[in-house]
Design a protein around this motif. Structure first.
Motif, mmCIF file in Angstrom:
data_model
loop_
_atom_site.group_PDB
_atom_site.id
_atom_site.type_symbol
_atom_site.label_atom_id
_atom_site.label_comp_id
_atom_site.label_asym_id
_atom_site.label_seq_id
_atom_site.Cartn_x
_atom_site.Cartn_y
_atom_site.Cartn_z
ATOM 1 N N LYS A 195 0.820 -1.221 0.000
ATOM 2 C CA LYS A 195 0.000 0.000 0.000
ATOM 3 C C LYS A 195 0.848 1.262 0.000
ATOM 4 C CE LYS A 195 -0.716 0.428 4.969
ATOM 5 N NZ LYS A 195 -1.684 0.422 6.057
ATOM 6 N N TRP A 196 1.970 1.254 0.724
ATOM 7 C CA TRP A 196 2.794 2.465 0.774
ATOM 8 C C TRP A 196 3.423 2.742 -0.579
ATOM 9 C CZ3 TRP A 196 0.868 4.837 4.491
ATOM 10 C CH2 TRP A 196 0.637 4.270 5.738
ATOM 11 N N ALA A 197 3.849 1.704 -1.277
ATOM 12 C CA ALA A 197 4.423 1.882 -2.617
ATOM 13 C C ALA A 197 3.382 2.481 -3.555
ATOM 14 C CB ALA A 197 4.927 0.545 -3.161
ATOM 15 N N LEU A 198 2.172 1.944 -3.515
ATOM 16 C CA LEU A 198 1.104 2.454 -4.379
ATOM 17 C C LEU A 198 0.791 3.915 -4.073
ATOM 18 C CD1 LEU A 198 -1.322 -0.607 -4.389
ATOM 19 C CD2 LEU A 198 0.195 0.139 -6.230
ATOM 20 N N LEU A 199 0.693 4.245 -2.791
ATOM 21 C CA LEU A 199 0.371 5.622 -2.410
ATOM 22 C C LEU A 199 1.489 6.596 -2.776
ATOM 23 C CD1 LEU A 199 -1.357 4.880 1.007
ATOM 24 C CD2 LEU A 199 -2.459 5.690 -1.101
ATOM 25 N N LEU A 200 2.732 6.184 -2.584
ATOM 26 C CA LEU A 200 3.851 7.064 -2.944
ATOM 27 C C LEU A 200 3.930 7.271 -4.452
ATOM 28 C CD1 LEU A 200 6.515 5.784 -0.409
ATOM 29 C CD2 LEU A 200 5.497 8.083 -0.463
ATOM 30 N N LEU A 201 3.755 6.209 -5.219
ATOM 31 C CA LEU A 201 3.777 6.337 -6.674
ATOM 32 C C LEU A 201 2.642 7.238 -7.153
ATOM 33 C CD1 LEU A 201 4.637 2.642 -7.578
ATOM 34 C CD2 LEU A 201 6.087 4.646 -8.012
ATOM 35 N N HIS A 202 1.464 7.078 -6.580
ATOM 36 C CA HIS A 202 0.316 7.916 -6.952
ATOM 37 C C HIS A 202 0.596 9.376 -6.602
ATOM 38 C CE1 HIS A 202 -4.345 8.323 -7.065
ATOM 39 N NE2 HIS A 202 -3.759 9.413 -7.485
ATOM 40 N N LEU A 259 8.746 5.032 4.961
ATOM 41 C CA LEU A 259 8.887 5.931 3.818
ATOM 42 C C LEU A 259 10.226 5.720 3.126
ATOM 43 C CD1 LEU A 259 7.939 8.398 2.117
ATOM 44 C CD2 LEU A 259 9.011 9.831 3.858
ATOM 45 N N ILE A 260 11.299 5.747 3.900
ATOM 46 C CA ILE A 260 12.646 5.592 3.330
ATOM 47 C C ILE A 260 12.821 4.203 2.730
ATOM 48 C CG2 ILE A 260 15.122 5.565 3.873
ATOM 49 C CD1 ILE A 260 13.729 8.368 3.828
ATOM 50 N N GLN A 261 12.384 3.165 3.422
ATOM 51 C CA GLN A 261 12.508 1.797 2.893
ATOM 52 C C GLN A 261 11.754 1.645 1.578
ATOM 53 O OE1 GLN A 261 11.074 -0.811 5.993
ATOM 54 N NE2 GLN A 261 13.054 -0.893 7.022
ATOM 55 N N THR A 262 10.550 2.194 1.528
ATOM 56 C CA THR A 262 9.729 2.058 0.323
ATOM 57 C C THR A 262 10.335 2.840 -0.833
ATOM 58 O OG1 THR A 262 7.772 1.783 1.713
ATOM 59 C CG2 THR A 262 7.398 2.303 -0.611
ATOM 60 N N LEU A 263 10.800 4.051 -0.580
ATOM 61 C CA LEU A 263 11.426 4.847 -1.641
ATOM 62 C C LEU A 263 12.691 4.162 -2.171
ATOM 63 C CD1 LEU A 263 10.954 8.433 -0.188
ATOM 64 C CD2 LEU A 263 9.913 7.525 -2.282
ATOM 65 N N GLU A 308 24.303 19.884 -1.035
ATOM 66 C CA GLU A 308 24.010 21.061 -0.221
ATOM 67 C C GLU A 308 24.089 20.696 1.250
ATOM 68 O OE1 GLU A 308 20.138 22.544 -1.202
ATOM 69 O OE2 GLU A 308 20.585 22.695 -3.336
ATOM 70 N N VAL A 309 24.182 21.728 2.075
ATOM 71 C CA VAL A 309 24.122 21.539 3.518
ATOM 72 C C VAL A 309 22.978 22.402 4.020
ATOM 73 C CG1 VAL A 309 25.347 21.816 5.702
ATOM 74 C CG2 VAL A 309 26.594 21.095 3.664
ATOM 75 N N PRO A 310 21.958 21.830 4.634
ATOM 76 C CA PRO A 310 21.753 20.397 4.858
ATOM 77 C C PRO A 310 21.453 19.672 3.545
ATOM 78 C CG PRO A 310 19.793 21.613 5.499
ATOM 79 C CD PRO A 310 20.823 22.633 5.110
ATOM 80 N N PRO A 311 21.627 18.364 3.548
ATOM 81 C CA PRO A 311 21.410 17.596 2.322
ATOM 82 C C PRO A 311 19.983 17.774 1.783
ATOM 83 C CG PRO A 311 22.386 16.216 4.013
ATOM 84 C CD PRO A 311 22.016 17.511 4.664
ATOM 85 N N LYS A 312 19.890 17.824 0.474
ATOM 86 C CA LYS A 312 18.590 17.936 -0.190
ATOM 87 C C LYS A 312 18.454 16.752 -1.135
ATOM 88 C CE LYS A 312 15.956 20.804 -3.406
ATOM 89 N NZ LYS A 312 15.957 22.017 -4.232
ATOM 90 N N VAL A 313 17.361 15.987 -0.965
ATOM 91 C CA VAL A 313 17.088 14.839 -1.817
ATOM 92 C C VAL A 313 15.659 14.979 -2.336
ATOM 93 C CG1 VAL A 313 16.882 12.322 -1.946
ATOM 94 C CG2 VAL A 313 18.643 13.360 -0.508
ATOM 95 N N VAL A 314 15.509 14.846 -3.651
ATOM 96 C CA VAL A 314 14.198 14.951 -4.282
ATOM 97 C C VAL A 314 13.907 13.641 -5.005
ATOM 98 C CG1 VAL A 314 12.826 16.178 -6.017
ATOM 99 C CG2 VAL A 314 14.406 17.450 -4.546
ATOM 100 N N TYR A 315 12.673 13.169 -4.856
ATOM 101 C CA TYR A 315 12.230 11.947 -5.513
ATOM 102 C C TYR A 315 11.244 12.298 -6.617
ATOM 103 C CZ TYR A 315 14.322 9.555 -1.580
ATOM 104 O OH TYR A 315 15.220 9.097 -0.661
ATOM 105 N N ARG A 316 11.405 11.609 -7.761
ATOM 106 C CA ARG A 316 10.471 11.794 -8.885
ATOM 107 C C ARG A 316 10.310 10.456 -9.592
ATOM 108 N NH1 ARG A 316 14.459 15.118 -9.899
ATOM 109 N NH2 ARG A 316 13.110 16.922 -10.037
ATOM 110 N N LEU A 317 9.228 10.334 -10.334
ATOM 111 C CA LEU A 317 8.999 9.104 -11.084
ATOM 112 C C LEU A 317 9.933 9.014 -12.278
ATOM 113 C CD1 LEU A 317 5.095 8.839 -11.253
ATOM 114 C CD2 LEU A 317 6.650 7.650 -9.713
ATOM 115 N N THR A 318 10.359 7.818 -12.574
ATOM 116 C CA THR A 318 11.095 7.563 -13.808
ATOM 117 C C THR A 318 10.067 7.384 -14.928
ATOM 118 O OG1 THR A 318 11.031 5.180 -13.494
ATOM 119 C CG2 THR A 318 12.948 6.365 -12.565
ATOM 120 N N GLU A 319 10.547 7.200 -16.130
ATOM 121 C CA GLU A 319 9.644 6.942 -17.255
ATOM 122 C C GLU A 319 8.808 5.682 -17.001
ATOM 123 O OE1 GLU A 319 10.308 6.216 -21.953
ATOM 124 O OE2 GLU A 319 11.610 7.732 -21.024
#
Length: 135
Positions: free
Chosen positions: A30-37, A62-66, A82-93
Protein backbone atom coordinates in the motif's frame (compact mmCIF):
# COMPACT_ATOMS: atom_id res chain seq x y z
CA UNK A 1 19.17 -8.76 -30.94
CA UNK A 2 22.25 -7.10 -29.54
CA UNK A 3 24.84 -9.82 -28.74
CA UNK A 4 25.34 -8.34 -25.24
CA UNK A 5 21.62 -8.58 -24.44
CA UNK A 6 20.50 -11.93 -23.15
CA UNK A 7 17.07 -13.18 -24.05
CA UNK A 8 14.74 -13.02 -21.06
CA UNK A 9 12.12 -15.70 -20.52
CA UNK A 10 8.47 -14.71 -20.77
CA UNK A 11 7.27 -13.27 -17.47
CA UNK A 12 4.63 -15.25 -15.59
CA UNK A 13 3.43 -13.87 -12.23
CA UNK A 14 1.85 -17.25 -11.43
CA UNK A 15 5.27 -18.94 -11.43
CA UNK A 16 6.91 -19.00 -7.99
CA UNK A 17 10.35 -18.64 -9.59
CA UNK A 18 9.54 -15.78 -11.94
CA UNK A 19 11.11 -12.40 -11.09
CA UNK A 20 7.82 -10.77 -12.08
CA UNK A 21 6.27 -12.29 -8.94
CA UNK A 22 8.77 -10.43 -6.74
CA UNK A 23 8.04 -7.17 -8.57
CA UNK A 24 4.32 -7.75 -8.13
CA UNK A 25 4.95 -8.16 -4.41
CA UNK A 26 6.72 -4.79 -4.31
CA UNK A 27 3.85 -3.12 -6.16
CA UNK A 28 1.18 -4.75 -3.98
CA UNK A 29 2.43 -2.78 -0.98
CA UNK A 30 0.00 0.00 0.00
CA UNK A 31 2.79 2.47 0.77
CA UNK A 32 4.42 1.88 -2.62
CA UNK A 33 1.10 2.45 -4.38
CA UNK A 34 0.37 5.62 -2.41
CA UNK A 35 3.85 7.06 -2.94
CA UNK A 36 3.78 6.34 -6.67
CA UNK A 37 0.32 7.92 -6.95
CA UNK A 38 1.45 10.98 -5.01
CA UNK A 39 4.53 11.48 -7.16
CA UNK A 40 2.43 11.05 -10.30
CA UNK A 41 -0.29 13.52 -9.37
CA UNK A 42 1.53 16.04 -7.18
CA UNK A 43 4.99 15.92 -8.71
CA UNK A 44 8.51 15.47 -7.35
CA UNK A 45 9.02 15.89 -3.62
CA UNK A 46 11.41 15.65 -0.72
CA UNK A 47 10.85 13.08 2.03
CA UNK A 48 9.18 15.52 4.45
CA UNK A 49 6.69 16.55 1.76
CA UNK A 50 5.93 12.92 0.88
CA UNK A 51 5.35 12.16 4.56
CA UNK A 52 2.80 15.00 4.70
CA UNK A 53 1.11 13.81 1.51
CA UNK A 54 0.87 10.16 2.55
CA UNK A 55 -0.59 10.36 6.02
CA UNK A 56 0.23 7.56 8.44
CA UNK A 57 3.51 6.43 6.88
CA UNK A 58 6.44 6.30 9.30
CA UNK A 59 9.82 7.80 8.44
CA UNK A 60 11.37 4.32 8.40
CA UNK A 61 8.70 2.87 6.08
CA UNK A 62 8.89 5.93 3.82
CA UNK A 63 12.65 5.59 3.33
CA UNK A 64 12.51 1.80 2.89
CA UNK A 65 9.73 2.06 0.32
CA UNK A 66 11.43 4.85 -1.64
CA UNK A 67 14.68 2.85 -1.72
CA UNK A 68 12.86 -0.25 -2.97
CA UNK A 69 11.03 1.74 -5.67
CA UNK A 70 14.34 3.28 -6.73
CA UNK A 71 16.00 -0.17 -6.87
CA UNK A 72 13.31 -1.31 -9.30
CA UNK A 73 13.67 1.78 -11.47
CA UNK A 74 10.28 3.29 -10.68
CA UNK A 75 11.54 6.31 -8.73
CA UNK A 76 14.61 8.47 -9.27
CA UNK A 77 16.45 9.78 -6.21
CA UNK A 78 18.26 13.06 -6.88
CA UNK A 79 20.68 14.13 -4.14
CA UNK A 80 21.97 17.72 -4.26
CA UNK A 81 25.38 18.61 -2.78
CA UNK A 82 24.01 21.06 -0.22
CA UNK A 83 24.12 21.54 3.52
CA UNK A 84 21.75 20.40 4.86
CA UNK A 85 21.41 17.60 2.32
CA UNK A 86 18.59 17.94 -0.19
CA UNK A 87 17.09 14.84 -1.82
CA UNK A 88 14.20 14.95 -4.28
CA UNK A 89 12.23 11.95 -5.51
CA UNK A 90 10.47 11.79 -8.88
CA UNK A 91 9.00 9.10 -11.08
CA UNK A 92 11.09 7.56 -13.81
CA UNK A 93 9.64 6.94 -17.25
CA UNK A 94 8.73 3.43 -16.12
CA UNK A 95 7.12 4.83 -12.97
CA UNK A 96 5.06 7.24 -15.05
CA UNK A 97 3.83 4.40 -17.27
CA UNK A 98 2.77 2.47 -14.15
CA UNK A 99 1.13 5.47 -12.47
CA UNK A 100 -1.93 5.57 -14.74
CA UNK A 101 -2.80 2.02 -13.69
CA UNK A 102 -2.29 2.85 -10.00
CA UNK A 103 -4.48 5.93 -10.28
CA UNK A 104 -7.23 3.85 -11.90
CA UNK A 105 -6.97 1.28 -9.08
CA UNK A 106 -7.11 4.04 -6.45
CA UNK A 107 -10.22 5.53 -8.09
CA UNK A 108 -11.88 2.10 -8.14
CA UNK A 109 -11.07 1.58 -4.44
CA UNK A 110 -12.44 5.01 -3.52
CA UNK A 111 -15.63 4.38 -5.51
CA UNK A 112 -16.17 0.96 -3.93
CA UNK A 113 -14.78 1.52 -0.42
CA UNK A 114 -18.16 1.72 1.32
CA UNK A 115 -19.50 -1.48 -0.25
CA UNK A 116 -16.25 -3.35 0.35
CA UNK A 117 -16.11 -2.22 3.99
CA UNK A 118 -19.71 -3.30 4.54
CA UNK A 119 -19.02 -6.68 2.97
CA UNK A 120 -15.97 -7.13 5.18
CA UNK A 121 -18.00 -6.31 8.26
CA UNK A 122 -20.72 -8.77 7.19
CA UNK A 123 -23.35 -6.06 6.71
CA UNK A 124 -24.10 -6.95 3.09
CA UNK A 125 -26.46 -9.81 2.36
CA UNK A 126 -25.58 -12.29 -0.33
CA UNK A 127 -26.26 -11.17 -3.88
CA UNK A 128 -29.68 -12.52 -5.00
CA UNK A 129 -28.19 -14.25 -8.04
CA UNK A 130 -25.63 -16.13 -5.96
CA UNK A 131 -26.37 -19.81 -5.62
CA UNK A 132 -27.09 -21.27 -2.22
CA UNK A 133 -24.58 -23.95 -1.18
CA UNK A 134 -25.89 -27.55 -1.27
CA UNK A 135 -26.45 -29.22 2.10
Amino acid sequence: MNPQQKELPTANVFSATCPARKILGVLADKWALLLLHSLATQGPARTAELRRRVQGISEKMLIQTLRRLAQYGLVHRQAYPEVPPKVVYRLTETGVSLSTHIQALDRWVEENAAALSQAYEGDVTEHPSASTPAR
